[in-house]
Scaffold this active site. Structure first.
Site, mmCIF file in Angstrom:
data_model
loop_
_atom_site.group_PDB
_atom_site.id
_atom_site.type_symbol
_atom_site.label_atom_id
_atom_site.label_comp_id
_atom_site.label_asym_id
_atom_site.label_seq_id
_atom_site.Cartn_x
_atom_site.Cartn_y
_atom_site.Cartn_z
ATOM 1 N N ARG A 47 -37.690 7.053 -7.485
ATOM 2 C CA ARG A 47 -36.663 6.579 -6.569
ATOM 3 C C ARG A 47 -37.254 5.849 -5.351
ATOM 4 O O ARG A 47 -36.573 5.018 -4.750
ATOM 5 C CB ARG A 47 -35.812 7.763 -6.086
ATOM 6 C CG ARG A 47 -35.062 8.508 -7.197
ATOM 7 C CD ARG A 47 -33.827 7.753 -7.648
ATOM 8 N NE ARG A 47 -33.162 8.396 -8.771
ATOM 9 C CZ ARG A 47 -32.214 9.320 -8.652
ATOM 10 N NH1 ARG A 47 -31.817 9.710 -7.442
ATOM 11 N NH2 ARG A 47 -31.652 9.851 -9.716
ATOM 12 N N ASP A 154 -19.178 10.164 1.965
ATOM 13 C CA ASP A 154 -20.400 10.345 1.188
ATOM 14 C C ASP A 154 -21.578 10.298 2.146
ATOM 15 O O ASP A 154 -21.478 9.753 3.254
ATOM 16 C CB ASP A 154 -20.537 9.258 0.113
ATOM 17 C CG ASP A 154 -21.438 9.696 -1.033
ATOM 18 O OD1 ASP A 154 -20.905 10.119 -2.080
ATOM 19 O OD2 ASP A 154 -22.673 9.642 -0.883
#
Length: 290
Positions: A47, A154
């Site tokens: 990532r 979020d």
């Protein structure tokens, strides 16, 4: 190539050391409540490697120091780490429960003057927007003329930007029942061919905001419906208990909390009772005064 290094672009990026991985573990847990087990080291590398290359860094230790010193980069790092899988009408039994039991009862109460024609909904960890727009389609179809407000939050600014744009590949239309698709989605043409966009009726119901579920958020108010699905599974037990309490604090006495299919409140709280698997209401003794 020497052991302990990874070739990245034209440079050489040092493999993440156990020490640096432990530092990322603690930081990500402190910031987001997510605990990366040792087997997740490869996930961390996968990532973050591209970002290190963009910045011209050759070590994860150097990137960690940057993340600690720079809040914007810390948010970007968390964006990269978070998993954001979602679908329209995911876990359809939740929406069947709403349409068959909850919304008809609330309509009757409103017609009898026992409740206002107003509904507040929180879509926590909304990802790229499929969940809040699914909720919007469901509510708008069932509660014409009501004041409907959906807060979608979020941790990731990246997915919030995509959610607010409300544009998806046309293939996602297969997830939406045909009546909803025709009523609330726009098909792209010309330069937008192959895409679809949420129509203005449902876009106008949803407000987006960045929010960390592991932090106190006193200005949220309370909600008739809270969706927090497939999020608790990423937290350790202690964090999960704290997040559950925060979710229940935001639930109105008559409201409902929806969790993901692999999640349960069993062993975490006695403040809620299960009505169906993954659907909860406040336990009678736990209901606060209105």
């Amino acid at each position: 190539m020497e052991r302990g290094t990874l070739q990245v672009g034209s440079g050489v990026l040092s493999a993440v050391s156990d020490r640096d991985f432990a530092r990322f573990q603690r930081l990500i847990n402190d910031e987001a409540g997510i605990w990366l087990a040792p087997v997740k080291k490869a996930l961390l590398v996968g990532r973050l490697a591209r970002r290190l290359r963009e910045l011209g860094l050759d070590s994860y230790g150097g990137y960690f120091d940057l993340v600690v010193a720079n809040e914007a980069e810390r948010i970007r790092m968390l964006d990269a780490i978070c998993t954001n899988e979602t679908h329209f009408f995911r876990e359809p039994r939740h929406f069947e429960f709403l349409c068959d039991r909850v919304l008809p009862a609330w309509r009757e109460e409103a017609e009898a003057g026992r409740r206002p024609r107003r509904l507040r909904v929180w879509s926590a960890a909304c990802s790229t927007g499929e969940e809040p727009y699914t909720i919007a389609m469901t509510l708008l179809s069932a509660l014409q003329g009501w004041d409907l407000q959906i807060l979608a939050t979020d941790l990731s600014t990246k997915v919030l930007a995509r959610a607010e744009a409300a544009v998806w590949p046309l293939e996602k239309s297969r997830e939406i029942p045909d009546p909803y698709l025709k009523a609330y989605m726009l098909k792209g043409y010309g330069g937008q061919e192959g895409l679809m966009k949420a129509g203005p009726e449902i876009r106008g119901l949803v407000r987006f905001s960045r929010l960390n579920l592991t932090h106190d958020n006193p200005g949220l108010g309370q909600f008739d419906l809270v969706f927090c699905r497939n999020v608790l599974i990423y937290f350790d037990k202690e964090t999960k208990g704290k997040v559950v309490d925060r979710l229940l604090d935001r639930l109105l006495p008559h409201g409902y909390l929806f969790l993901g299919h692999a999640e349960s409140l069993g062993g975490f709280t006695n403040r809620a009772k299960a009505l169906l698997p993954t659907v909860y209401a406040l336990a009678p003794a736990a209901k606060p005064d209105r």
